[in-house]
Design an enzyme around this catalytic site. Structure first.
Site, PDB file in Angstrom:
ATOM      1  N   ASP A 153     -17.696  38.217-113.899  1.00 54.54           N
ATOM      2  CA  ASP A 153     -16.956  37.546-112.830  1.00 54.54           C
ATOM      3  C   ASP A 153     -17.670  37.856-111.519  1.00 54.54           C
ATOM      4  OD1 ASP A 153     -15.289  36.726-110.805  1.00 54.54           O
ATOM      5  OD2 ASP A 153     -13.441  37.457-111.736  1.00 54.54           O
TER       6      ASP A 153
ATOM      7  N   PHE B  97      -9.866  42.687-110.935  1.00 54.45           N
ATOM      8  CA  PHE B  97      -9.178  41.565-110.286  1.00 54.45           C
ATOM      9  C   PHE B  97      -9.883  40.276-110.693  1.00 54.45           C
ATOM     10  CE2 PHE B  97      -8.347  38.288-107.180  1.00 54.45           C
ATOM     11  CZ  PHE B  97      -6.966  38.319-107.154  1.00 54.45           C
TER      12      PHE B  97
ATOM     13  N   LYS C 214     -15.479  30.981-104.613  1.00 54.46           N
ATOM     14  CA  LYS C 214     -15.574  31.404-103.213  1.00 54.46           C
ATOM     15  C   LYS C 214     -16.734  30.764-102.451  1.00 54.46           C
ATOM     16  CE  LYS C 214     -12.461  35.147-103.534  1.00 54.46           C
ATOM     17  NZ  LYS C 214     -12.214  36.188-104.502  1.00 54.46           N
TER      18      LYS C 214
HETATM   19  C1  LIG Z   1     -11.072  36.010-105.511  1.00 58.82           C
HETATM   20  C2  LIG Z   1     -11.409  36.391-106.897  1.00 58.82           C
HETATM   21  C3  LIG Z   1     -10.886  35.703-108.012  1.00 58.82           C
HETATM   22  C4  LIG Z   1      -9.853  34.601-107.886  1.00 58.82           C
HETATM   23  O1  LIG Z   1     -10.287  33.516-107.156  1.00 58.82           O
HETATM   24  P1  LIG Z   1      -9.197  32.484-106.560  1.00 58.82           P
HETATM   25  O2  LIG Z   1     -10.020  31.399-105.955  1.00 58.82           O
HETATM   26  O3  LIG Z   1      -8.379  33.236-105.567  1.00 58.82           O
HETATM   27  O4  LIG Z   1      -8.374  32.024-107.721  1.00 58.82           O
HETATM   28  C5  LIG Z   1     -11.307  36.090-109.268  1.00 58.82           C
HETATM   29  N1  LIG Z   1     -12.180  37.102-109.432  1.00 58.82           N
HETATM   30  C6  LIG Z   1     -12.700  37.782-108.402  1.00 58.82           C
HETATM   31  C7  LIG Z   1     -13.672  38.865-108.653  1.00 58.82           C
HETATM   32  C8  LIG Z   1     -12.308  37.477-107.100  1.00 58.82           C
HETATM   33  O5  LIG Z   1     -12.794  38.184-106.070  1.00 58.82           O
END
Ligand SMILES: *Cc1c(COP(=O)(O)O)cnc(C)c1O
Length: 400
Positions: A226, A141, A255
């Protein structure tokens, strides 16, 4: 004030139905707690997907936000401002990477890393133009843009949204051999999550990240981590890759970089890579604005001053151990690192949703991820006695 039911009716009528939220209407948050419109208190065990590592409405971040909002909020990058340089410097000092590039949402930072990896592929590695490939993991994700969903393996995120962006190859997560076999002379980068949060709190086999690092180095391929969900203390290290002493070439943060006050994301890397971007290559009207930078600085200082990384490690170990000991006929596996914990239920439990609804009635907010996993990821400021309080309720629900 309207009732819970009235708010929900308005939302369902006028808003797009792209989420399936629990039916709790929150009106106030403080630390690890939130309050609904009926005045009922809940423990937040989702932390907005780990954006609230510092807890709700942290007073220090609130103060920084209000002060900065009263001074100047947006200059655009056409001009400089007096907050962004200090945000850069403090982020570098904290993470050990030389440079950063600020964006807003996590997905935008992922897109930024993809663009940077491609530019590096053509300018440094010498891959023929527009042939660069990026290897990703199944079950990933990374966000919701059209390019990012092009390499999602989750039908719900992807179906009906093509045509898809080419240039991505998916391999099984946790399998370093499969990853190495997928490398070609055109491979620019490997993009992975150190733990797949949305994928169901999937922890790769011990040594996987180290092997990925070695493979990337051996084949002159960039390792991109990520860490939007796993980073900034969530797993009991500042970056989850540090559990294996791995230093990716690029790290993506988001985040908790704002403690939940504002969308702030960033790509961090060293100068030989991030220095490839030239004026005009990339940008964002709001990215790196002084309000974001001031909030980001305060959010980082709270992580440092309140020793949230250490607390996540200590409380997470206790929480995981206690959850594992719950004698539930529904639970298949409890797994996690720091305060990122997944409780996977057996298929015959009938899905995690009904347990999340029952937990809500007990004052504990958690969310199912995929069908059978309940994720527990409270703010990193949580203490032992609050975890004990939560455990009493979780025990009741899992043994119902
Ligand atoms: C939440 C998340 C994203 C996307 O972030 P947004 O601020 O919702 O665009 C990308 N990668 C990971 C691992 C995430 O948990």
């Amino acid at each position: 004030m309207l009732t819970t039911k009235e708010y929900i009716e308005i939302e369902e009528q006028y808003g797009a139905h792209n989420y399936h939220p629990l039916d709790v209407v929150i009106t106030r948050g403080e630390g690890v707690w939130v309050y609904d419109v009926e005045g009922k208190r809940y423990l937040d065990c989702l932390s907005a997907y780990s954006a609230l590592n510092q807890g709700h409405v942290h007073p220090k971040i609130l103060k920084a936000m209000i002060e900065q909002a009263g001074r100047v909020t947006l200059t655009s990058r056409a001009f400089r401002n007096d907050q962004l340089p200090l945000f850069y410097k403090e982020l570098a000092e904290m993470t050990g990477y030389g440079m950063s590039l600020p964006m807003n949402s996590g997905a935008e930072a992922v897109e930024t890393a993809i663009k940077l990896a491609r530019k590096w592929a053509y300018q440094v590695k010498g891959i023929p133009r527009y042939q660069a490939e990026i290897i990703v993991a199944e079950g990933n994700f990374h966000g919701r843009t059209t390019t990012i969903i092009s390499f999602s393996t989750e039908p719900a995120y992807r179906d009906d949204f093509g045509p898809f962006t080419p240039g991505f190859v998916a391999v099984p997560y946790g399998d370093a051999l499969a990853l190495e076999r997928a490398i070609t002379p055109n491979t620019a980068a490997v993009l992975i999550e150190p733990i797949q949060g949305e994928g169901g709190v999937i922890i790769p086999p011990e040594g996987y990240l180290k092997k990925v690092r070695e493979i990337c180095t051996r084949h002159q391929v960039l390792m991109i981590a990520d860490e939007i969900q796993t980073g900034l203390g969530r797993t009991g290290k500042l970056l989850a890759c540090q559990h294996e002493n791995v230093r990716p070439d690029l790290v993506i943060l988001g985040k908790a970089l704002s403690g939940g006050f504002y969308p702030i994301s960033a790509v961090i890397a060293d100068e030989p890579i991030l220095g490839l971007f030239q004026p005009g290559d990339h940008g964002s009207t709001f990215g790196g604005n002084p309000l974001a930078a001031a909030i980001g600085r305060a959010a980082l200082s709270v992580i440092r001053e309140e020793k949230l990384v250490e607390n996540a490690a200590v409380q997470g170990e206790y929480f995981l151990e206690q959850l594992s000991e719950i004698p539930s006929r529904y639970v298949k596996e409890v797994r996690g690192k720091g305060l990122l914990i997944g409780v996977e239920l057996k298929p015959e439990a009938g899905g995690a949703r009904r347990f999340c609804e029952a937990l809500k009635d007990h004052g504990v907010l958690a969310k199912e991820t995929h069908q059978h996993v309940i994720r527990f990821a409270p703010p990193l400021i949580i203490d032992r006695s609050t975890i004990d309080w939560a455990l009493d309720h979780i025990r009741t629900v899992l043994t119902m």
